[in-house]
Design an enzyme around this catalytic site. Structure first.
Site, PDB file in Angstrom:
ATOM      1  N   THR A   1      -6.276  -1.201   1.202  1.00  0.00           N
ATOM      2  CA  THR A   1      -5.092  -2.137   1.234  1.00  0.00           C
ATOM      3  C   THR A   1      -4.786  -2.911   2.768  1.00  0.00           C
ATOM      4  OG1 THR A   1      -3.633  -0.242   1.997  1.00  0.00           O
ATOM      5  CG2 THR A   1      -3.691  -0.746  -0.296  1.00  0.00           C
TER       6      THR A   1
ATOM      7  N   ASN B   1      -1.925 -16.485   1.105  1.00  0.00           N
ATOM      8  CA  ASN B   1      -0.681 -16.289   1.550  1.00  0.00           C
ATOM      9  C   ASN B   1      -0.916 -16.279   3.128  1.00  0.00           C
ATOM     10  OD1 ASN B   1      -1.983 -13.914   1.920  1.00  0.00           O
ATOM     11  ND2 ASN B   1      -0.405 -12.709   1.312  1.00  0.00           N
TER      12      ASN B   1
ATOM     13  N   HIS C   1       3.013  -5.606  -2.275  1.00  0.00           N
ATOM     14  CA  HIS C   1       1.296  -5.462  -2.431  1.00  0.00           C
ATOM     15  C   HIS C   1       0.852  -4.590  -2.780  1.00  0.00           C
ATOM     16  CE1 HIS C   1       1.530  -9.959  -1.179  1.00  0.00           C
ATOM     17  NE2 HIS C   1       2.170  -9.918  -0.111  1.00  0.00           N
TER      18      HIS C   1
HETATM   19  C1  BDR Z   1      -1.818  -7.972   2.184  1.00  0.00           C
HETATM   20  O1  BDR Z   1      -1.774  -8.291   3.617  1.00  0.00           O
HETATM   21  C2  BDR Z   1      -1.244  -7.273   4.349  1.00  0.00           C
HETATM   22  O2  BDR Z   1      -0.493  -8.157   5.457  1.00  0.00           O
HETATM   23  C3  BDR Z   1      -0.509  -6.465   3.686  1.00  0.00           C
HETATM   24  O3  BDR Z   1      -0.289  -5.152   4.080  1.00  0.00           O
HETATM   25  C4  BDR Z   1      -1.014  -6.660   2.166  1.00  0.00           C
HETATM   26  O4  BDR Z   1      -2.107  -5.615   2.285  1.00  0.00           O
HETATM   27  C5  BDR Z   1      -1.073  -8.998   1.700  1.00  0.00           C
HETATM   28  O5  BDR Z   1      -1.693 -10.009   1.583  1.00  0.00           O
HETATM   29 CA    CA Z   2      -2.007  -3.677   3.933  1.00  0.00          CA
END
Ligand code: BDR
Ligand code: CA
Length: 320
Positions: A122, A157, A241
């Site tokens: 993640t 993003n 997310h």
């Molecule tokens: C991802 O980017 C990080 O800032 C968050 O924890 C997530 O894993 C979303 O784009």
């Molecule tokens: Ca993350």
């Protein structure tokens, strides 16, 4: 799990721990991303302690991406990664640290349990890329990697075209996606649809209070910071997310994953971290063979409710 804790990474750890027997969570490795390596490692150890999972050890990994300077996200996750929460105040028993690096732990565990281990990643994919470089047979020893990362049919993003984890270390993302390891991608296309808003947050806080759940109260506290950050960027509701990646591993029926061939752009600063997918209407035999299973559809409300229930923590843990 390989994490850059980070508010939503902390929520992903809670979801995984609360799923209990469905996951035998072997180890957690950390990578710099949302905050620097020392902060994400401290946060991860503290969250595991709060969950009463000090039996799981943490291995600290890469402090910087493979080739680029680190870009952190204090505007979304706070300066230390957990909003305004001090991780040292969360638990008297933070999880222990492995003496080895994240890449070494990943390679060693896969060697001792070939074909059995799934990694949920993640954060930026730096640790996995380093582990593959250090021990190439690792690619055939992992059962699967579930990655929160990328943007396929939606804007990025962190740049107009790139999602934050892939933009932070595009070279690592390219190495992992071309490694031959079975990859399941959980991109922004689905994670941005699974959001918590003020009503959901109030509801979570109330249920945490009723149950006397310190885990649920912590989740509500970090989510309050995270939601404010999203609202400051004129977005209603904050995207769940990282917990969605865990949720879809436990409940694949909550979404639909399609085979895709995904390549990662690395060279041009304008497109670094972008997912390149051939979506032209050309004969299927001219399209490169798939290298990922990619979620593009999700039952958004059901997934959100599934996650919110789990954020109250494992039964009996942290219940006052
Ligand atoms: C991802 O980017 C990080 O800032 C968050 O924890 C997530 O894993 C979303 O784009
Ligand atoms: Ca993350």
């Amino acid at each position: 799990m390989d994490v850059d804790t980070g508010i939503d990474d902390a929520l992903a750890l809670i979801v995984a721990a609360t799923l209990g027997e469905q996951f035998d969570l072997l180890a957690v490795t950390t990578v710099a991303g949302n905050a620097d390596l020392a902060a994400v490692t401290r946060n991860t150890r503290a969250v595991l302690g709060l969950l009463n999972r000090s039996d799981i050890s943490v291995a600290a990994g890469a402090a910087t991406p493979l080739l680029r300077p680190l870009r952190t996200a204090p505007h979304i996750h706070g300066p230390g990664g957990l909003g305004t929460i001090d991780p040292d105040a969360l638990t008297p028993r933070p999880a222990a640290l492995y003496p080895e690096s994240a890449a070494e732990v990943i390679a060693r565990l896969a060697r001792t349990r070939p074909g059995e281990i799934t990694i949920i990643a993640t954060g930026p994919l730096t640790n996995l890329a380093l582990a593959l470089r250090m021990d190439p047979p690792l690619a055939s020893r992992l059962a699967e990697i579930v990655i929160m990362g990328g943007a396929i049919t939606v804007p990025g993003n962190a740049s107009p075209v790139a999602e934050a984890n892939f933009l932070t270390d595009p070279e690592a993302a390219r190495i992992v996606l071309s490694s031959g390891i079975p990859v399941t991608l959980v991109p922004l296309d689905v994670t941005e649809r699974v959001r918590i808003d003020r009503t959901g947050l109030d509801n979570l806080r109330q249920r945490a209070h009723q149950r006397g759940s310190t885990v649920g109260r912590f989740a509500a506290d970090v989510l309050a910071f995270y939601l404010r950050a999203y609202e400051q960027h004129r977005q209603a509701g904050a995207a769940l997310h990282d917990p969605l990646a865990v949720a879809l591993l436990a409940r694949p029926d909550l979404g639909t994953a399609d085979p895709l061939h995904v390549q990662i752009a690395v060279a041009d600063p304008l497109t670094a971290g972008q997912c390149i997918v051939d979506r032209r209407p050309i004969p299927p035999e001219q399209i490169l063979p798939s290298n990922v299973r990619c979620y593009l559809q999700v039952a958004a409300e059901a997934a959100r409710d599934f996650i919110l229930d789990l954020l109250l923590g494992p039964p009996g843990v942290g219940n006052a």
